[in-house]
Design an enzyme around this catalytic site. Structure first.
Site, PDB file in Angstrom:
ATOM      1  N   LYS A   1       0.849  -1.189   0.000  1.00 45.70           N
ATOM      2  CA  LYS A   1       0.000   0.000   0.000  1.00 45.70           C
ATOM      3  C   LYS A   1       0.883   1.236   0.000  1.00 45.70           C
ATOM      4  O   LYS A   1       1.710   1.423   0.890  1.00 45.70           O
ATOM      5  CB  LYS A   1      -0.849   0.010   1.265  1.00 45.70           C
ATOM      6  CG  LYS A   1      -2.317  -0.176   1.012  1.00 45.70           C
ATOM      7  CD  LYS A   1      -3.030  -0.149   2.332  1.00 45.70           C
ATOM      8  CE  LYS A   1      -4.489   0.100   2.138  1.00 45.70           C
ATOM      9  NZ  LYS A   1      -5.179   0.206   3.421  1.00 45.70           N
TER      10      LYS A   1
HETATM   11  C1  E4P Z   1      -8.375   0.332   3.545  1.00 44.22           C
HETATM   12  O1  E4P Z   1      -7.647   0.096   2.628  1.00 44.22           O
HETATM   13  C2  E4P Z   1      -8.380   1.629   4.245  1.00 44.22           C
HETATM   14  O2  E4P Z   1      -7.172   1.840   4.884  1.00 44.22           O
HETATM   15  C3  E4P Z   1      -9.543   1.695   5.203  1.00 44.22           C
HETATM   16  O3  E4P Z   1     -10.702   1.242   4.544  1.00 44.22           O
HETATM   17  C4  E4P Z   1      -9.750   3.078   5.781  1.00 44.22           C
HETATM   18  O4  E4P Z   1     -10.942   3.091   6.517  1.00 44.22           O
HETATM   19  P1  E4P Z   1     -11.323   4.275   7.530  1.00 44.22           P
HETATM   20  O5  E4P Z   1     -11.565   5.505   6.739  1.00 44.22           O
HETATM   21  O6  E4P Z   1     -12.558   3.784   8.214  1.00 44.22           O
HETATM   22  O7  E4P Z   1     -10.155   4.434   8.465  1.00 44.22           O
END
Ligand code: E4P
Length: 215
Positions: free
Chosen positions: A83
């Site tokens: 990521k």
């Molecule tokens: C996933 O890849 C993201 O990091 C996650 O869905 C973020 O979610 P949030 O906005 O609830 O922290």
């Protein structure tokens, strides 16, 4: 639509697996922190448990650091993708990693143009954060719709992971739009299975069954 589970909690992953709902996993530093475990233990456990794609995030902010971190992350398992935050340096890292054959998930996407750039850099996955857009009064799912259209217009292979999902309506809309993947918190996966009329129906059947004469 593929379901990734948006958690680093191994118990949640196993419970969702039991329901047949885990095609992959996404983590981020906040989700790792929530487990109370160190990063290495967490990632190793997930890699041992899940065969599908697992996103693990870099913390560096310049290309060299991100690429170095990414090279280490993929040694944990062949299903690990990296990521990378949606920044200019991040795009440069994605380009380098794509050339090296390392899969990436460009995270923190909030606009169609950011999504276009992620695809052009060669991202395997692109993650629009719909809930966080809703939180500031924007329409998160509109971004997903725009991304799907743009990727279709130019035949980009980048898959859209609908992220920052907060409730079942996000999942329904993602599926109706034809998003490739939704990454969903465990609590929302459980909510998807529930309907009050299902519970009422079960209760009524149980009660009526008691009235059936026994032989
Ligand atoms: C996933 O890849 C993201 O990091 C996650 O869905 C973020 O979610 P949030 O906005 O609830 O922290």
């Amino acid at each position: 639509m593929k379901f990734f589970i948006d958690t680093a909690n191994i118990d949640e992953i196993k419970r969702a697996q039991d329901m047949g709902m885990v095609d992959g996993v996404t983590t981020n530093p906040s989700l790792i922190a929530k487990t109370g475990k160190d990063f290495e233990t967490c990632l190793k456990e997930i890699v041992e448990t899940v065969d599908g794609p697992i996103s693990a995030e870099v913390l560096g902010t310049d290309r060299e650091t991100m690429v170095a971190e990414a090279k280490k992350l993929v040694t944990y398992g062949e299903q690990v993708n990296v990521k990378i935050p949606m920044t200019v340096e991040g795009l440069a890292a994605v380009k380098t990693l794509t050339d090296l054959g390392i899969k990436t998930n460009v995270t923190l996407i909030f606009s169609p143009n950011q999504a276009l750039l992620a695809a052009k850099a060669g991202a395997t996955y692109a993650s629009p954060f719909v809930g966080r857009l809703d939180d500031i009064g924007s329409h998160g799912m509109e971004l997903v719709s725009d991304m799907l259209q743009i990727y279709q217009n130019y035949d980009y292979a980048t898959e859209v992971i609908v992220a920052s999902i907060r409730h079942p309506i996000h999942v329904k809309e993602a599926a109706l739009m034809g998003a490739d993947i939704a990454t969903i918190p465990f609590a929302v996966i459980q909510q998807l299975a529930k309907h009050p009329l299902t519970d009422i129906g079960i209760k009524r059947f149980e009660e009526d069954w008691k009235k059936v004469p026994r032989t």
